[in-house]
Design a protein around this motif. Structure first.
Motif, short mmCIF file in Angstrom:
data_model
loop_
_atom_site.label_atom_id
_atom_site.label_comp_id
_atom_site.label_asym_id
_atom_site.label_seq_id
_atom_site.Cartn_x
_atom_site.Cartn_y
_atom_site.Cartn_z
N LEU A 154 0.83 -1.21 0.00
CA LEU A 154 0.00 0.00 0.00
C LEU A 154 0.86 1.26 0.00
N LEU A 155 2.00 1.19 0.68
CA LEU A 155 2.89 2.35 0.73
C LEU A 155 3.44 2.69 -0.64
N ILE A 156 3.64 1.67 -1.47
CA ILE A 156 4.13 1.90 -2.83
C ILE A 156 3.14 2.75 -3.62
N PHE A 157 1.84 2.54 -3.33
CA PHE A 157 0.79 3.29 -4.02
C PHE A 157 0.39 4.56 -3.26
N GLY A 158 1.18 4.93 -2.25
CA GLY A 158 0.95 6.17 -1.54
C GLY A 158 -0.12 6.10 -0.47
N VAL A 159 -0.52 4.92 -0.04
CA VAL A 159 -1.56 4.76 0.99
C VAL A 159 -0.88 4.42 2.31
N ARG A 160 -1.12 5.27 3.32
CA ARG A 160 -0.55 5.04 4.64
C ARG A 160 -1.66 4.59 5.59
#
Length: 430
Positions: A154-160
């Protein structure tokens, strides 16, 4: 063909289906159960409800463990069924095993347990909390590893993901439940408004509901005592600010009962005097003024009123200039609605409905009060009063007779005094 291995396999598949139903039902029960109801049951001594509260503190960990267990038993059951049907029917057994297991899993391991769990969420959650707690502990290392992978992707897609955050605050959950209950006819409008009003006290400031300084009745400290008495008797208010020279210079607050009591005592002391009130100083019986900043929240101001045993405060801005006044009654009206007594004049009501369905309102009426009275949803982000909303949308001070349409309503300016809009007619546009 029907040897011991066959019956062992069939028994294993049935046991795995039961486990699958247990995991599916547990997931639904623990996620659908009301934490408020579980808390109430735990306080009454329910150990199951107490365990359910503990394991639902970390929903991500709970769901991960339950899904892991559910997938393990479903895949194992499907594998055993495929081996069994292949043994019985050859290559065609694969398709047959898929159809049979899909039907069994759908009915007995998904729909049936989840239907029961969602209908008896709190009871089911308390019942399964014990074994689920053990399963969560056993699967914890695997779940933590999976959680790291998921967050990394998810972090790769900018979701924290914030593990401590909730999708909705408790206040929003309560407000949503009240609105839904009202729309379905379960909750009365008055009950909804009272509860929402109480919840909003911490988010609203005294500036939003105070009586503006232009509408405050005051007493000049230099007036003759007889005239002061006349003003107090003519006023519908019990407490009146006392000023000297400039109305910004508030030096006291006069309570009508204190004034009457003092004047009665003075008249008794000098019964033969031509003017027993001569030389009487009203400041001797006036209370010390209580000032509060306009940014004080209603929740905090109500606490201050109760702590100080007073009901009346003068509101000032950041420069110390008088902005208005607020009373305990004003705050209570935000919860219970308009409070009227024998001194309130019906003709001065800020809202009146016409025969055509229009609403005639005082420009100084707050948007919140109008929304509460009419069940409308006019925005109050940019202005507190109806007049302020019109001025904000028009980007000017409208003249009498002008008409504006915005937010699904038509606003007709009926009266204007100086730079103030004093009366408007509002019609909802269909």
């Amino acid at each position: 063909m029907l040897d011991a291995a066959f019956w062992i396999t069939v028994g294993s598949i049935l046991a795995l289906l039961i486990l699958s139903g247990f995991f599916s039902g547990s997931e639904t029960a623990l996620t659908a159960a009301s934490r408020g109801k579980l808390k109430s049951q735990a306080e009454k001594g329910s150990k199951g409800a107490e365990r359910a509260l503990l394991i639902t503190e970390d929903n991500e960990r709970l769901i991960g463990a339950v899904l892991l267990g559910n997938n393990l038993v479903n895949i194992l059951a499907a594998s055993l069924a495929t081996a069994l049907f292949t043994r019985l029917f050859g290559e065609s057994g694969v398709a047959l095993a898929t159809l049979v297991m899909t039907a069994l899993v759908l009915i007995f391991a998904e729909v049936l347990p989840k239907t029961y769990a969602i209908s008896n969420a709190e009871r089911a959650a308390a019942s399964v909390s014990g074994p689920i707690r053990i399963i969560v502990m056993v699967f914890s290392p695997v779940v933590n590893f999976v959680r790291m992978i998921v967050r990394g992707v998810l972090l790769i897609f900018g979701v924290r993901i914030d593990p401590d955050s909730r999708i909705m605050s408790m206040r929003d959950e309560i407000a949503g439940a009240l609105q839904l209950g009202h729309s379905e006819g379960v909750v009365e409008k008055e009950d909804r408004d009272r509860i929402l009003g109480a919840l909003d006290l911490a988010d609203r400031t005294v500036e939003e509901i105070m009586l503006h300084r232009s509408q405050i009745e005051m007493i000049d400290a230099d007036l003759p005592p007889a005239q002061v008495l006349e003003l107090c008797l003519a006023s519908a208010h019990t407490r009146l600010p006392v000023f000297r020279g400039d109305q910004e210079n508030i030096i006291g607050v006069m309570h009508a009962k204190d004034l009457l009591r003092a004047m009665y005592a003075r008249r008794g002391e000098q019964p033969e005097a031509q003017d027993p009130f001569e030389g009487f100083d009203i400041l001797e019986v006036a209370m010390k003024p209580y000032f509060v900043p306009e940014t004080t929240t209603l929740d905090e101001q109500m606490r201050q009123f109760l702590r100080r045993s007073t009901h009346f405060a003068l509101v000032v801005d950041e420069y110390g200039s008088l902005e208005g006044l607020i009373t305990l009654e004003d705050i209570l009206e935000e919860i219970v609605g308009e409070i009227t007594d024998e001194f309130d004049i019906d003709e001065d009501s800020p809202l009146r409905r016409t025969e055509t369905g229009d609403v005639v309102v005082d420009g100084a009426m707050t948007i919140r009060d109008l929304n509460r009275a009419t069940d409308w949803n006019l925005p109050d982000d940019e202005a507190n009063t109806i007049a302020g909303l019109v001025i904000h949308e028009a980007q000017s001070i409208p003249s009498k007779g002008q008409t504006f349409s915005f937010h699904g309503f038509r606003f007709d300016i009926l009266e204007r005094q100086d730079n103030r809009i004093t009366r408007l007619k509002i019609r909802r546009l269909i």
